[in-house]
Design a protein around this motif. Structure first.
Motif, short mmCIF file in Angstrom:
data_model
loop_
_atom_site.label_atom_id
_atom_site.label_comp_id
_atom_site.label_asym_id
_atom_site.label_seq_id
_atom_site.Cartn_x
_atom_site.Cartn_y
_atom_site.Cartn_z
N ILE A 184 0.84 -1.20 0.00
CA ILE A 184 0.00 0.00 0.00
C ILE A 184 0.88 1.25 0.00
N GLY A 185 1.96 1.24 0.78
CA GLY A 185 2.88 2.37 0.77
C GLY A 185 3.50 2.57 -0.59
N ARG A 186 3.91 1.48 -1.23
CA ARG A 186 4.50 1.60 -2.57
C ARG A 186 3.45 2.05 -3.59
N ALA A 187 2.21 1.60 -3.41
CA ALA A 187 1.15 2.03 -4.32
C ALA A 187 0.87 3.52 -4.17
N LEU A 188 0.94 4.03 -2.95
CA LEU A 188 0.78 5.46 -2.73
C LEU A 188 1.84 6.25 -3.51
N MET A 189 3.07 5.77 -3.48
CA MET A 189 4.13 6.43 -4.22
C MET A 189 3.89 6.36 -5.73
N MET A 190 3.35 5.24 -6.19
CA MET A 190 3.05 5.10 -7.61
C MET A 190 1.97 6.10 -8.03
N VAL A 191 0.90 6.20 -7.25
CA VAL A 191 -0.18 7.16 -7.55
C VAL A 191 0.36 8.58 -7.54
N ALA A 192 1.18 8.90 -6.53
CA ALA A 192 1.76 10.24 -6.45
C ALA A 192 2.68 10.52 -7.64
N GLY A 193 3.46 9.53 -8.05
CA GLY A 193 4.35 9.71 -9.18
C GLY A 193 3.59 9.96 -10.47
#
Length: 258
Positions: A184-193
């Motif tokens: 979920i943390g990595r997915a947050l970074m993906m969405v932000a990117g």
């Protein structure tokens, strides 16, 4: 930290001091003050309100995307473990090929042939996240298939569905929870990117990644417009990863044996 992040986003409509999309040209780029605790942006919007609301869409996409990746990765791992042979080879090679590509590049390839939407972002997160989970679960399932109780169940005529439900999924459940929490943390970074590149959440919907992108040109004289959304994103990423690390220490087989 995790409770604070999730609680703040869930309660955003009630705790946000201002409308996150309402512009006020009389308060453009105001520094943090008693009225606007984290200042305002180039359109006079309250930065704190946009941060509070910005996590709602990002977390929704991240959680749904990770849920999809868990579904795809778990099904693929179970099928590979039960069928073996050519099926396992094909699934493993597909996971290896996708892991060899940077996730952001794979996401850009998908977005190049599809319309940008929340549903598409969820699909992108799901398709970029399943290979890592598949590799973890596949090794556990292959190990479980060698256990005497699984061999006994197969000899007694248990169906593949019964084997998966009663024995295999029960064994890998802790690994699913651990991997999903960190993902979920990595997915947050993906969405932000993606939002930073202008390919994520559509404006004027608040989003941490787009807020960082909008404020980067003003860092010299309005640093708060980009800095505070970036801090919120980093703290959220850190919170999910710390919880994931705690779950590893708490539920790993090595710790359980001790």
């Amino acid at each position: 930290m995790l409770v604070g992040v999730v609680g703040t986003t869930l309660l955003a409509p009630w705790i946000s001091p201002f409308d996150p999309v309402s512009s006020n040209l009389a308060h453009i780029d105001q520094p943090p003050s008693g009225t606007h605790l984290l200042g305002t942006d180039a359109l006079g919007r309250d930065v704190l309100s946009r941060i509070i609301h910005g996590g709602r869409q990002s977390l929704l996409i991240a959680v749904l995307g990770v849920a999809l990746s868990v579904l795809v990765g778990t099904v693929a791992a179970v099928v590979a473990g039960l069928r073996g042979g050519g099926t396992e080879v094909v699934l493993s090679r597909a996971a290896d090929i996708q892991l060899s590509l940077p996730a952001i590049l794979f996401a850009l390839m998908l977005l190049a042939f599809s319309a940008r939407s929340t549903a598409m972002l969820v699909v992108i997160i799901g398709l970029t996240g399943w290979p890592g989970l598949y590799r973890v679960l596949r090794s556990q399932i292959l190990s479980a298939m060698q256990q005497p109780y699984v061999e006994a169940a197969r000899m007694l005529g248990a169906s593949p569905v019964a084997l998966a439900r009663r024995h295999l999924l029960r064994r890998v459940r802790p690994f699913i929870v651990i991997e999903a929490t960190g993902d979920i943390g990595r997915a947050l970074m993906m969405v932000a990117g993606l939002s930073y590149l202008g390919l994520g959440v559509r404006p004027p919907t608040p989003d941490w990644g787009s807020a960082v992108a909008e404020g980067q040109a003003q860092l010299g004289y309005a640093w708060w417009t980009s800095t505070f959304p970036g801090v919120a994103l980093v703290l959220s990423f850190l919170a999910f990863n710390l919880v994931g690390e705690w779950l590893v220490d708490r539920y790993s087989p090595t710790e359980a044996a001790r």
